[in-house]
Design a protein around this motif. Structure first.
Motif, PDB file in Angstrom:
ATOM      1  N   GLU A 163      16.830  38.193 -17.753  1.00  0.00           N
ATOM      2  CA  GLU A 163      16.365  38.951 -18.204  1.00  0.00           C
ATOM      3  C   GLU A 163      17.593  39.526 -18.691  1.00  0.00           C
ATOM      4  OE1 GLU A 163      13.052  40.447 -17.535  1.00  0.00           O
ATOM      5  OE2 GLU A 163      12.083  38.692 -16.936  1.00  0.00           O
ATOM      6  N   ALA A 164      18.028  39.215 -20.176  1.00  0.00           N
ATOM      7  CA  ALA A 164      19.177  40.606 -20.581  1.00  0.00           C
ATOM      8  C   ALA A 164      18.505  41.680 -20.977  1.00  0.00           C
ATOM      9  CB  ALA A 164      20.633  40.337 -21.133  1.00  0.00           C
ATOM     10  N   PRO A 165      19.154  42.761 -21.412  1.00  0.00           N
ATOM     11  CA  PRO A 165      18.665  43.852 -22.393  1.00  0.00           C
ATOM     12  C   PRO A 165      19.012  43.466 -23.762  1.00  0.00           C
ATOM     13  CG  PRO A 165      20.702  44.875 -21.411  1.00  0.00           C
ATOM     14  CD  PRO A 165      20.227  43.055 -20.413  1.00  0.00           C
ATOM     15  N   ASP A 166      18.719  44.302 -25.323  1.00  0.00           N
ATOM     16  CA  ASP A 166      19.059  43.353 -26.085  1.00  0.00           C
ATOM     17  C   ASP A 166      20.220  44.053 -26.749  1.00  0.00           C
ATOM     18  OD1 ASP A 166      16.138  43.312 -26.305  1.00  0.00           O
ATOM     19  OD2 ASP A 166      15.227  45.285 -27.552  1.00  0.00           O
ATOM     20  N   ASP A 167      21.078  44.810 -26.279  1.00  0.00           N
ATOM     21  CA  ASP A 167      22.184  45.013 -27.088  1.00  0.00           C
ATOM     22  C   ASP A 167      22.930  44.207 -26.262  1.00  0.00           C
ATOM     23  OD1 ASP A 167      21.975  46.176 -24.485  1.00  0.00           O
ATOM     24  OD2 ASP A 167      23.212  48.054 -25.170  1.00  0.00           O
ATOM     25  N   TRP A 168      22.316  42.936 -25.215  1.00  0.00           N
ATOM     26  CA  TRP A 168      23.800  42.748 -23.976  1.00  0.00           C
ATOM     27  C   TRP A 168      23.695  41.287 -24.965  1.00  0.00           C
ATOM     28  CZ3 TRP A 168      26.420  42.335 -20.197  1.00  0.00           C
ATOM     29  CH2 TRP A 168      27.047  40.884 -19.222  1.00  0.00           C
ATOM     30  N   ASP A 169      25.796  41.355 -25.050  1.00  0.00           N
ATOM     31  CA  ASP A 169      26.032  40.327 -26.134  1.00  0.00           C
ATOM     32  C   ASP A 169      26.529  39.146 -25.159  1.00  0.00           C
ATOM     33  OD1 ASP A 169      28.259  41.248 -25.214  1.00  0.00           O
ATOM     34  OD2 ASP A 169      29.184  41.223 -27.252  1.00  0.00           O
ATOM     35  N   GLY A 170      26.093  39.111 -23.213  1.00  0.00           N
ATOM     36  CA  GLY A 170      26.932  38.003 -23.034  1.00  0.00           C
ATOM     37  C   GLY A 170      26.025  37.079 -23.038  1.00  0.00           C
ATOM     38  N   GLU A 171      26.441  36.280 -21.386  1.00  0.00           N
ATOM     39  CA  GLU A 171      25.365  34.755 -20.880  1.00  0.00           C
ATOM     40  C   GLU A 171      23.961  35.902 -20.867  1.00  0.00           C
ATOM     41  OE1 GLU A 171      25.969  32.123 -21.721  1.00  0.00           O
ATOM     42  OE2 GLU A 171      28.112  32.369 -22.265  1.00  0.00           O
ATOM     43  N   THR A 172      23.070  34.620 -20.633  1.00  0.00           N
ATOM     44  CA  THR A 172      21.742  34.773 -20.540  1.00  0.00           C
ATOM     45  C   THR A 172      21.020  33.579 -19.856  1.00  0.00           C
ATOM     46  OG1 THR A 172      20.412  34.573 -22.676  1.00  0.00           O
ATOM     47  CG2 THR A 172      20.995  36.871 -21.989  1.00  0.00           C
ATOM     48  N   GLY A 173      19.893  33.766 -19.151  1.00  0.00           N
ATOM     49  CA  GLY A 173      19.291  32.575 -18.415  1.00  0.00           C
ATOM     50  C   GLY A 173      19.836  32.506 -17.087  1.00  0.00           C
ATOM     51  N   PHE A 174      19.608  31.302 -16.682  1.00  0.00           N
ATOM     52  CA  PHE A 174      20.321  30.472 -15.474  1.00  0.00           C
ATOM     53  C   PHE A 174      21.312  29.543 -15.893  1.00  0.00           C
ATOM     54  CE2 PHE A 174      15.464  30.079 -14.619  1.00  0.00           C
ATOM     55  CZ  PHE A 174      15.232  30.707 -13.663  1.00  0.00           C
ATOM     56  N   ILE A 175      21.952  29.911 -14.746  1.00  0.00           N
ATOM     57  CA  ILE A 175      24.022  29.527 -14.487  1.00  0.00           C
ATOM     58  C   ILE A 175      23.276  28.313 -15.149  1.00  0.00           C
ATOM     59  CG2 ILE A 175      25.972  28.647 -13.911  1.00  0.00           C
ATOM     60  CD1 ILE A 175      25.826  31.283 -11.844  1.00  0.00           C
ATOM     61  N   THR A 176      24.209  27.510 -16.227  1.00  0.00           N
ATOM     62  CA  THR A 176      24.017  26.235 -16.265  1.00  0.00           C
ATOM     63  C   THR A 176      25.473  25.216 -16.407  1.00  0.00           C
ATOM     64  OG1 THR A 176      24.009  26.390 -18.153  1.00  0.00           O
ATOM     65  CG2 THR A 176      22.108  26.387 -17.411  1.00  0.00           C
ATOM     66  N   GLU A 177      25.200  23.803 -17.084  1.00  0.00           N
ATOM     67  CA  GLU A 177      26.908  22.554 -16.973  1.00  0.00           C
ATOM     68  C   GLU A 177      27.266  23.876 -17.984  1.00  0.00           C
ATOM     69  OE1 GLU A 177      26.530  19.147 -16.598  1.00  0.00           O
ATOM     70  OE2 GLU A 177      28.955  18.832 -17.402  1.00  0.00           O
ATOM     71  N   GLU A 178      26.558  24.091 -19.017  1.00  0.00           N
ATOM     72  CA  GLU A 178      27.156  24.774 -20.301  1.00  0.00           C
ATOM     73  C   GLU A 178      28.435  25.618 -20.215  1.00  0.00           C
ATOM     74  OE1 GLU A 178      24.014  23.510 -19.942  1.00  0.00           O
ATOM     75  OE2 GLU A 178      25.146  21.233 -21.190  1.00  0.00           O
ATOM     76  N   ILE A 179      27.397  26.898 -18.891  1.00  0.00           N
ATOM     77  CA  ILE A 179      28.599  28.212 -19.267  1.00  0.00           C
ATOM     78  C   ILE A 179      29.414  27.531 -18.162  1.00  0.00           C
ATOM     79  CG2 ILE A 179      27.539  30.748 -17.610  1.00  0.00           C
ATOM     80  CD1 ILE A 179      24.863  30.108 -18.785  1.00  0.00           C
ATOM     81  N   MET A 180      28.873  27.037 -17.764  1.00  0.00           N
ATOM     82  CA  MET A 180      29.844  26.949 -16.615  1.00  0.00           C
ATOM     83  C   MET A 180      31.876  26.175 -17.257  1.00  0.00           C
ATOM     84  SD  MET A 180      28.966  24.974 -13.204  1.00  0.00           S
ATOM     85  CE  MET A 180      29.522  24.801 -12.589  1.00  0.00           C
ATOM     86  N   LYS A 181      31.306  25.307 -18.207  1.00  0.00           N
ATOM     87  CA  LYS A 181      32.152  24.529 -19.310  1.00  0.00           C
ATOM     88  C   LYS A 181      32.704  25.352 -19.732  1.00  0.00           C
ATOM     89  CE  LYS A 181      31.054  20.070 -20.952  1.00  0.00           C
ATOM     90  NZ  LYS A 181      29.563  19.375 -21.399  1.00  0.00           N
ATOM     91  N   ARG A 182      31.739  26.189 -20.272  1.00  0.00           N
ATOM     92  CA  ARG A 182      32.364  27.772 -21.444  1.00  0.00           C
ATOM     93  C   ARG A 182      33.993  28.611 -20.406  1.00  0.00           C
ATOM     94  NH1 ARG A 182      27.579  27.771 -24.036  1.00  0.00           N
ATOM     95  NH2 ARG A 182      26.938  29.363 -23.072  1.00  0.00           N
ATOM     96  N   TYR A 183      33.216  28.613 -19.422  1.00  0.00           N
ATOM     97  CA  TYR A 183      34.726  29.758 -18.963  1.00  0.00           C
ATOM     98  C   TYR A 183      35.588  28.919 -17.908  1.00  0.00           C
ATOM     99  CZ  TYR A 183      32.030  33.264 -21.212  1.00  0.00           C
ATOM    100  OH  TYR A 183      30.720  33.641 -21.260  1.00  0.00           O
ATOM    101  N   LEU A 184      35.232  27.726 -17.437  1.00  0.00           N
ATOM    102  CA  LEU A 184      36.072  26.765 -16.964  1.00  0.00           C
ATOM    103  C   LEU A 184      37.481  26.121 -17.470  1.00  0.00           C
ATOM    104  CD1 LEU A 184      33.817  26.699 -13.859  1.00  0.00           C
ATOM    105  CD2 LEU A 184      35.424  28.178 -13.732  1.00  0.00           C
ATOM    106  N   PRO A 185      38.567  25.695 -16.566  1.00  0.00           N
ATOM    107  CA  PRO A 185      39.403  25.269 -17.727  1.00  0.00           C
ATOM    108  C   PRO A 185      38.734  23.377 -17.692  1.00  0.00           C
ATOM    109  CG  PRO A 185      40.229  25.156 -15.560  1.00  0.00           C
ATOM    110  CD  PRO A 185      39.317  26.433 -15.997  1.00  0.00           C
ATOM    111  N   ASP A 186      39.261  23.161 -18.882  1.00  0.00           N
ATOM    112  CA  ASP A 186      38.806  20.923 -19.069  1.00  0.00           C
ATOM    113  C   ASP A 186      39.632  20.423 -17.723  1.00  0.00           C
ATOM    114  OD1 ASP A 186      37.845  21.802 -21.037  1.00  0.00           O
ATOM    115  OD2 ASP A 186      39.038  21.042 -22.356  1.00  0.00           O
TER     116      ASP A 186
END
Ligand SMILES: Cc1cc2nc3c(=O)[nH]c(=O)nc-3n(C[C@H](O)[C@H](O)[C@H](O)COP(=O)(O)OP(=O)(O)OC[C@H]3O[C@@H](n4cnc5c(N)ncnc54)[C@H](O)[C@@H]3O)c2cc1C
Length: 441
Positions: free
Chosen positions: A377-400
């Motif tokens: 649960e993120a504050p309104d002004d949070w522009d980072g990741e929200t929810g649970f860690i998912t494969e999509e989030i991992m993909k976004r920050y890790l090298p191919d």
């Protein structure tokens, strides 16, 4: 980095040794006095009993907390193996009884109190104890058994099965008729039982000579507390960043309440910091500790550690209190001025329930470190990741290409399952994924 060849070599060696030890009683039987053949099913039933007892004895080795035995798998994998081997040991012991009873009804005598009361009681006790070992482990929470009582009863029940099993083998004396065979059985059983005694008596005695003092209790965030321990008249603890210890609080190290916690401070510091989430009867009392109280520390254990000699991109997937080993590793990297690429994907319930938020910020500016916070649960002004860690989030920050990455996963079970299965799906070899599960049983 664990290499593929060293991991495979170690795994094969380990499995071979385990198999040889399990089969050792059968091998031993071949070398003694040749017994008359009583037919396939009877000899088969006897063999099952030998294997079952050998497996039960080896359970004491698996749980003896000898760090060399578990490497490079880690404690949770070792205990997982112990759990699985327990089902097989139970199966072999039960099959021993069933096959013999079916093969020849005369074997029922062994459970008949009219023929021999102590023997009937002891052998019926083995059936009950072996079954209770399995049932209380499988359904501990369902039965509402307190962890400490389960752990104590687990040791006693195991001890009973091995003791009665050995006496039974010696009494029946089939395949164990030579004195040297008897001596081998007695020695192996004493060694197995000795490991339990070493663990529960000798180690606490050693700990008693090396007490620690609680110097501070600090609230990190709601329900998470850090305590600092100072060695009293001894040199403290040598450990690798990421390892954990078992602690006992109070005046005696012999208490049933002994709990594992990862050290969240750097190995270079003399005092040790443990960061603890309030969960049950033991951890809920941490906040009420008073400075000056005594603690006992056993360890260090575990291999959730970074190999300093090989430059890898270290990736930590953490959730909640699972950040503790990472904190120790990061501080260690800072002390060693190690600027290797490091990424942390850290999931927590909210900004306010994120321990070490500020400390991680400082570490990010001092190390080659990127921290990705994922707030459920993120504050309104949070522009980072929200929810649970998912494969999509991992993909976004890790090298191919993850071939240079070493992964460290620690957090709540669903997060760990997701991360591990994602990494498997990506083809990351198992020896590059280090996992530490805080809920081992
Ligand atoms: C290797 C390892 C490292 C850990 N590091 C940390 C850490 O850094 N910070 C942290 O907050 N927690 C850590 N834990 C978890 C911590 O040990 C448990 O949360 C704690 O023991 C719970 O005890 P309790 O009596 O308060 O809760 P309970 O409600 O009695 O237990 C909750 C669960 O914790 C586990 N547990 C309970 N007692 C023990 C015990 N004596 N030994 C092993 N597991 C037990 C069981 O799975 C149990 O179901 C770690 C666990 C392991 C295995």
């Amino acid at each position: 980095m664990t290499t593929k060849s060293s991991f495979i070599k170690y795994s094969v060696k380990w499995l071979l040794l385990f198999t040889v030890l399990v089969l050792a009683p059968l091998i031993l039987a071949l070398f003694g006095h040749q017994e008359e053949n009583r037919g396939f099913w009877i000899e088969f039933g006897v063999g099952l009993g030998f294997i079952g007892l050998a497996m039960m004895g080896l359970q004491f080795v698996l749980t003896a907390r000898y760090s060399k035995i578990g490497a490079p798998f880690g404690l949770d994998e070792l205990l997982h193996f112990h759990g699985q081997a327990g089902y097989f040991a139970w199966g072999f012991i039960m099959a021993h009884f069933v096959v013999l009873f079916v093969a020849d009804s005369q074997f029922w005598e062994f459970l008949d109190p009219r023929v021999n009361l102590p023997r009937a009681l002891a052998l019926s006790g083995v059936i009950v104890a072996a079954t209770a070992l399995i049932a209380t482990t499988h359904w501990r929470e369902k039965f509402g058994i307190i962890y400490e009582w389960w752990r104590a009863s687990h040791g006693i029940l195991g001890l009973f099965v091995v003791f009665v099993g050995t006496v039974h083998i010696l009494q029946v004396s089939h395949y164990v008729s030579e004195p040297w065979q008897k001596a081998v059985w007695v020695t192996l059983s004493v060694a197995a039982i000795g490991m339990l005694v070493h663990n529960r008596v000798w180690r606490p005695l050693l700990m008693k000579k090396r007490p620690w003092k609680v110097t501070s209790i600090t609230e990190e965030v709601n329900t998470i507390w850090s305590i600092e321990l100072e060695p009293v008249s001894h040199s403290g603890l040598q450990f690798n960043a990421g390892q954990f210890v078992w602690i006992t609080l109070g005046d005696s190290p012999f208490k049933l309440q002994q709990h594992p916690f990862t050290i969240s401070s750097a190995p270079e510091e003399k005092n040790v910091r443990l960061t603890i989430k309030s969960l049950g009867d033991f951890t809920k009392e941490i906040k009420n500790l008073v400075p000056g109280s005594t603690a006992f520390v056993e360890g260090p254990y575990g291999n959730f550690t970074v190999d300093a000699s090989i430059k890898t991109h270290n990736v930590f997937i953490n959730g909640g209190i699972g950040i503790t080993p990472t904190m120790s590793i990061l501080q260690d990297l800072r002390s060693k001025q190690d600027q290797r690429q490091t990424t942390i994907i850290y999931g927590t319930p909210s900004f306010g329930l994120t321990p070490f938020y500020e400390e991680l910020k400082v570490l990010s500016s001092e190390l080659n470190l990127k921290v990705v916070h994922v707030f459920e649960e993120a504050p309104d002004d949070w522009d980072g990741e929200t929810g649970f860690i998912t494969e999509e989030i991992m993909k976004r920050y890790l090298p191919d290409d993850t071939s240079n990455c070493e992964f460290f996963v620690c957090g709540p079970p669903p997060m760990m399952d997701m991360a591990e299965s994602t990494l498997r799906k990506w083809g990351v070899p198992v020896y590059r994924v280090h996992s530490e599960r805080f809920n081992i049983v």
